[in-house]
Design a protein around this motif. Structure first.
Motif, PDB file in Angstrom:
ATOM      1  N   ILE A  27       4.160  -4.512  -9.850  1.00  0.00           N
ATOM      2  CA  ILE A  27       4.268  -6.497  -9.680  1.00  0.00           C
ATOM      3  C   ILE A  27       2.902  -6.810 -10.989  1.00  0.00           C
ATOM      4  CG2 ILE A  27       2.834  -8.614  -8.557  1.00  0.00           C
ATOM      5  CD1 ILE A  27       2.671  -6.566  -6.702  1.00  0.00           C
ATOM      6  N   ILE A  28       4.355  -8.053 -11.234  1.00  0.00           N
ATOM      7  CA  ILE A  28       3.576  -8.147 -12.952  1.00  0.00           C
ATOM      8  C   ILE A  28       4.148  -9.565 -12.656  1.00  0.00           C
ATOM      9  CG2 ILE A  28       6.228  -7.775 -13.893  1.00  0.00           C
ATOM     10  CD1 ILE A  28       3.922  -6.345 -16.750  1.00  0.00           C
ATOM     11  N   GLY A  29       3.129 -10.270 -14.088  1.00  0.00           N
ATOM     12  CA  GLY A  29       2.691 -11.896 -13.890  1.00  0.00           C
ATOM     13  C   GLY A  29       1.794 -12.276 -15.108  1.00  0.00           C
ATOM     14  N   SER A  30       2.259 -13.412 -15.606  1.00  0.00           N
ATOM     15  CA  SER A  30       1.033 -14.092 -16.257  1.00  0.00           C
ATOM     16  C   SER A  30      -0.256 -13.920 -15.251  1.00  0.00           C
ATOM     17  CB  SER A  30       1.426 -14.996 -16.554  1.00  0.00           C
ATOM     18  OG  SER A  30       2.550 -16.223 -15.414  1.00  0.00           O
TER      19      SER A  30
ATOM     20  N   LEU B 173      -7.519   6.666  -1.865  1.00  0.00           N
ATOM     21  CA  LEU B 173      -6.855   7.790  -1.713  1.00  0.00           C
ATOM     22  C   LEU B 173      -7.291   9.073  -0.539  1.00  0.00           C
ATOM     23  CD1 LEU B 173      -5.606   8.755  -5.297  1.00  0.00           C
ATOM     24  CD2 LEU B 173      -3.852   7.705  -3.374  1.00  0.00           C
ATOM     25  N   ALA B 174      -8.140   9.086  -0.273  1.00  0.00           N
ATOM     26  CA  ALA B 174      -9.316   9.745   0.325  1.00  0.00           C
ATOM     27  C   ALA B 174      -8.811   9.422   1.768  1.00  0.00           C
ATOM     28  CB  ALA B 174     -10.628  10.039  -0.260  1.00  0.00           C
ATOM     29  N   ALA B 175      -8.980   8.453   2.618  1.00  0.00           N
ATOM     30  CA  ALA B 175      -8.353   8.193   3.692  1.00  0.00           C
ATOM     31  C   ALA B 175      -6.557   8.381   4.478  1.00  0.00           C
ATOM     32  CB  ALA B 175      -8.762   6.841   4.543  1.00  0.00           C
ATOM     33  N   SER B 176      -5.921   8.991   2.997  1.00  0.00           N
ATOM     34  CA  SER B 176      -4.915   9.187   3.495  1.00  0.00           C
ATOM     35  C   SER B 176      -4.431   7.873   4.572  1.00  0.00           C
ATOM     36  CB  SER B 176      -4.733  10.265   4.599  1.00  0.00           C
ATOM     37  OG  SER B 176      -5.069  11.539   3.458  1.00  0.00           O
ATOM     38  N   PRO B 177      -4.126   6.824   3.091  1.00  0.00           N
ATOM     39  CA  PRO B 177      -3.474   5.456   4.006  1.00  0.00           C
ATOM     40  C   PRO B 177      -1.794   5.612   4.008  1.00  0.00           C
ATOM     41  CG  PRO B 177      -4.073   4.843   2.151  1.00  0.00           C
ATOM     42  CD  PRO B 177      -4.649   6.214   2.092  1.00  0.00           C
ATOM     43  N   GLU B 178      -0.781   5.080   4.655  1.00  0.00           N
ATOM     44  CA  GLU B 178      -0.022   5.109   4.713  1.00  0.00           C
ATOM     45  C   GLU B 178       0.612   3.438   3.780  1.00  0.00           C
ATOM     46  OE1 GLU B 178       2.988   4.647   7.837  1.00  0.00           O
ATOM     47  OE2 GLU B 178       0.252   4.151   8.839  1.00  0.00           O
ATOM     48  N   ILE B 179      -0.488   2.702   3.488  1.00  0.00           N
ATOM     49  CA  ILE B 179      -0.065   1.525   2.324  1.00  0.00           C
ATOM     50  C   ILE B 179      -1.142   1.577   1.185  1.00  0.00           C
ATOM     51  CG2 ILE B 179      -0.181  -1.024   2.229  1.00  0.00           C
ATOM     52  CD1 ILE B 179       1.159  -0.769   4.965  1.00  0.00           C
ATOM     53  N   LEU B 180      -1.189   2.120  -0.034  1.00  0.00           N
ATOM     54  CA  LEU B 180      -1.822   1.918  -1.342  1.00  0.00           C
ATOM     55  C   LEU B 180      -1.930   0.266  -2.370  1.00  0.00           C
ATOM     56  CD1 LEU B 180      -3.934   3.283  -2.279  1.00  0.00           C
ATOM     57  CD2 LEU B 180      -2.383   4.830  -3.569  1.00  0.00           C
ATOM     58  N   LEU B 181      -2.655  -0.436  -2.383  1.00  0.00           N
ATOM     59  CA  LEU B 181      -2.772  -1.592  -2.918  1.00  0.00           C
ATOM     60  C   LEU B 181      -3.668  -1.453  -4.193  1.00  0.00           C
ATOM     61  CD1 LEU B 181      -3.299  -4.237  -0.407  1.00  0.00           C
ATOM     62  CD2 LEU B 181      -1.415  -3.336  -0.771  1.00  0.00           C
ATOM     63  N   MET B 182      -3.015  -1.056  -5.229  1.00  0.00           N
ATOM     64  CA  MET B 182      -4.116  -1.139  -6.277  1.00  0.00           C
ATOM     65  C   MET B 182      -3.713  -2.305  -6.965  1.00  0.00           C
ATOM     66  SD  MET B 182      -2.487   2.503  -6.948  1.00  0.00           S
ATOM     67  CE  MET B 182      -4.315   3.474  -7.229  1.00  0.00           C
ATOM     68  N   ASP B 183      -5.089  -2.779  -7.569  1.00  0.00           N
ATOM     69  CA  ASP B 183      -4.764  -3.793  -8.586  1.00  0.00           C
ATOM     70  C   ASP B 183      -5.968  -3.611  -9.674  1.00  0.00           C
ATOM     71  OD1 ASP B 183      -5.103  -6.994  -9.101  1.00  0.00           O
ATOM     72  OD2 ASP B 183      -6.298  -7.185  -8.293  1.00  0.00           O
ATOM     73  N   GLU B 184      -4.589  -3.490 -11.082  1.00  0.00           N
ATOM     74  CA  GLU B 184      -4.652  -3.392 -12.190  1.00  0.00           C
ATOM     75  C   GLU B 184      -6.112  -1.591 -11.786  1.00  0.00           C
ATOM     76  OE1 GLU B 184      -5.354  -6.207 -14.931  1.00  0.00           O
ATOM     77  OE2 GLU B 184      -4.590  -7.655 -13.769  1.00  0.00           O
ATOM     78  N   PRO B 185      -5.294  -0.577 -11.753  1.00  0.00           N
ATOM     79  CA  PRO B 185      -6.419   0.485 -11.437  1.00  0.00           C
ATOM     80  C   PRO B 185      -6.794   1.073 -12.776  1.00  0.00           C
ATOM     81  CG  PRO B 185      -4.450   0.803 -10.398  1.00  0.00           C
ATOM     82  CD  PRO B 185      -4.606  -0.209 -10.980  1.00  0.00           C
TER      83      PRO B 185
ATOM     84  N   LEU C 284       6.280   3.145 -13.535  1.00  0.00           N
ATOM     85  CA  LEU C 284       6.361   3.421 -12.356  1.00  0.00           C
ATOM     86  C   LEU C 284       6.971   2.539 -10.652  1.00  0.00           C
ATOM     87  CD1 LEU C 284       2.207   3.685 -12.155  1.00  0.00           C
ATOM     88  CD2 LEU C 284       3.646   5.740 -12.451  1.00  0.00           C
ATOM     89  N   GLY C 285       7.306   1.991 -10.917  1.00  0.00           N
ATOM     90  CA  GLY C 285       7.843   1.245  -9.897  1.00  0.00           C
ATOM     91  C   GLY C 285       9.423   2.216  -9.851  1.00  0.00           C
ATOM     92  N   THR C 286       9.605   1.609  -8.301  1.00  0.00           N
ATOM     93  CA  THR C 286      10.604   2.183  -7.678  1.00  0.00           C
ATOM     94  C   THR C 286      10.969   0.627  -7.460  1.00  0.00           C
ATOM     95  OG1 THR C 286      10.073   1.689  -5.061  1.00  0.00           O
ATOM     96  CG2 THR C 286      10.603   3.819  -6.042  1.00  0.00           C
TER      97      THR C 286
ATOM     98  N   GLY D 149       4.841  10.216   0.676  1.00  0.00           N
ATOM     99  CA  GLY D 149       5.943   9.145   0.820  1.00  0.00           C
ATOM    100  C   GLY D 149       5.017   7.852   1.161  1.00  0.00           C
ATOM    101  N   ILE D 150       3.535   7.642   0.081  1.00  0.00           N
ATOM    102  CA  ILE D 150       2.816   6.590   0.634  1.00  0.00           C
ATOM    103  C   ILE D 150       4.046   5.155   0.647  1.00  0.00           C
ATOM    104  CG2 ILE D 150       2.024   6.523  -1.346  1.00  0.00           C
ATOM    105  CD1 ILE D 150      -0.919   5.841  -0.041  1.00  0.00           C
ATOM    106  N   THR D 151       4.105   3.854   1.117  1.00  0.00           N
ATOM    107  CA  THR D 151       3.897   2.465   1.093  1.00  0.00           C
ATOM    108  C   THR D 151       3.056   2.064  -0.903  1.00  0.00           C
ATOM    109  OG1 THR D 151       5.336   2.646   2.185  1.00  0.00           O
ATOM    110  CG2 THR D 151       5.257   0.531   1.002  1.00  0.00           C
ATOM    111  N   VAL D 152       3.863   1.888  -1.772  1.00  0.00           N
ATOM    112  CA  VAL D 152       2.310   1.512  -2.678  1.00  0.00           C
ATOM    113  C   VAL D 152       2.785  -0.055  -3.655  1.00  0.00           C
ATOM    114  CG1 VAL D 152       1.366   1.953  -5.085  1.00  0.00           C
ATOM    115  CG2 VAL D 152       2.327   3.785  -3.910  1.00  0.00           C
ATOM    116  N   MET D 153       1.908  -0.954  -3.645  1.00  0.00           N
ATOM    117  CA  MET D 153       1.811  -2.426  -4.280  1.00  0.00           C
ATOM    118  C   MET D 153       0.695  -2.227  -5.685  1.00  0.00           C
ATOM    119  SD  MET D 153       2.608  -4.891  -1.282  1.00  0.00           S
ATOM    120  CE  MET D 153       3.054  -6.403  -2.519  1.00  0.00           C
ATOM    121  N   PHE D 154       1.231  -2.410  -6.659  1.00  0.00           N
ATOM    122  CA  PHE D 154       1.114  -1.695  -8.330  1.00  0.00           C
ATOM    123  C   PHE D 154       0.870  -3.353  -8.619  1.00  0.00           C
ATOM    124  CE2 PHE D 154       0.061   0.481 -11.815  1.00  0.00           C
ATOM    125  CZ  PHE D 154      -0.006   1.307 -12.201  1.00  0.00           C
TER     126      PHE D 154
END
Ligand SMILES: Nc1ncnc2c1ncn2[C@@H]1O[C@H](COP(=O)(O)OP(=O)(O)OP(=O)(O)O)[C@@H](O)[C@H]1O
Ligand SMILES: [Mg+2]
Length: 264
Positions: A35-38, A153-165, A205-207, A189-194
């Protein structure tokens, strides 16, 4: 196919200021959405709504087909790793305790398993073992950020949200972390929003890349499509430099390194 994450007609305002008007987005399972934007356009707001930290004024957000209003909040957050902007480590906990925070909750009895998991994630994000017993105040900003990523990452989540990590790390470390994240993504095969400010990171990085401006979606498409067919002037300006860096005429753009399959 049922989406992993879905926004349906979401409205979000802070006071009178409307951030998202009629926001619709569907993220498939296993997608890596950058995700990118002003600045101030609502990216962090979108992420925080996925794990219920912020609630929509109108509309609905679904995770695996179920409205998050209906879900148990603790369960929801356990299934979603969240690495946020800036550091939010627990200051009174060591690196080990910070990373083990969630696995500990899930795995109270098996201390060794938790310890091994912490070692594994420290290795993956490139933190030295000697940092294990240190407190966040005894780490650099980039190191703190990596602890945050390991914890997410340590909790092996199914979804990973990363905000300018990777905001507070140098170029070389950033490249390494991108590659590591891409490998983790491929393996799990995790689902990521970055969220990122860096268009080249977004394309690499993005698909799929989500371009936002003033709370509105400008384009939501694979990297190649952004480069070939920018949907708006805003997207055009955003990718212009990247296109030039490819040094290729339009009809040969596919030879550019951005295949949409992640970091090369
Ligand atoms: N708690 C709040 N109260 C009032 N306004 C807020 C609040 N949180 C965010 N905002 C405003 O909402 C808008 C969107 O914020 P958000 O944090 O989602 O932006 P962003 O796209 O993540 O920006 P950046 O790239 O700078 O991180 C901004 O204008 C911000 O000032
Ligand atoms: Mg933000």
């Amino acid at each position: 196919m049922q989406a992993m994450i879905e926004f349906r007609h979401v409205k979000k305002a802070y006071g009178d200021k409307v951030i998202l008007k009629d926001f619709n987005l569907s993220v498939e399972k296993g997608e890596f959405v950058t995700i990118i934007g002003s600045s101030g356009c609502g990216k962090t707001t979108v992420l925080k709504m996925v794990n219920g930290l912020l609630e929509p004024a109108e509309g609905d957000i679904l995770v695996e087909g179920e409205s998050i209003r209906e879900k148990d909040q603790t369960q929801l957050r356990r299934n979603i790793g969240y690495a946020i902007q800036g550091s939010v480590l627990f200051p009174h906990m060591t690196v080990e305790q910070n990373i083990a925070y969630v696995p500990n909750l899930l795995n109270k009895r098996d201390k060794k398993k938790t310890r091994d998991a912490v070692s594994k994630w420290m290795r993956i994000v490139g933190l030295d073992e000697e940092m294990r017993e240190r407190y966040p105040a005894e780490l650099s900003g980039g190191q703190q950020q990596r602890v945050g990523i390991a914890r997410a990452l340590a909790a092996s989540p199914e979804i990973l949200l990363m905000d300018e990590p990777f905001g507070a790390v140098d170029e070389i470390t950033r490249g390494q972390l991108q590659t590591e994240l891409h490998q983790i993504y491929e393996k799990t095969g995790i689902t990521v929003m970055f969220v990122t400010h860096d268009i080249s990171e977004a394309l690499k990085l993005g698909t799929k890349v989500l371009v936002m401006d003033q709370g509105e979606i400008q384009q939501y498409a694979p990297p190649k499509e952004l480069l070939h067919h920018p949907a708006t002037e805003f997207v055009g300006r955003l990718v212009e430099q990247e296109r030039r860096m490819c040094h290729l005429p339009d009809d040969r753009l596919e030879e550019c390194e951005y295949s949409g399959a992640g970091a090369k």
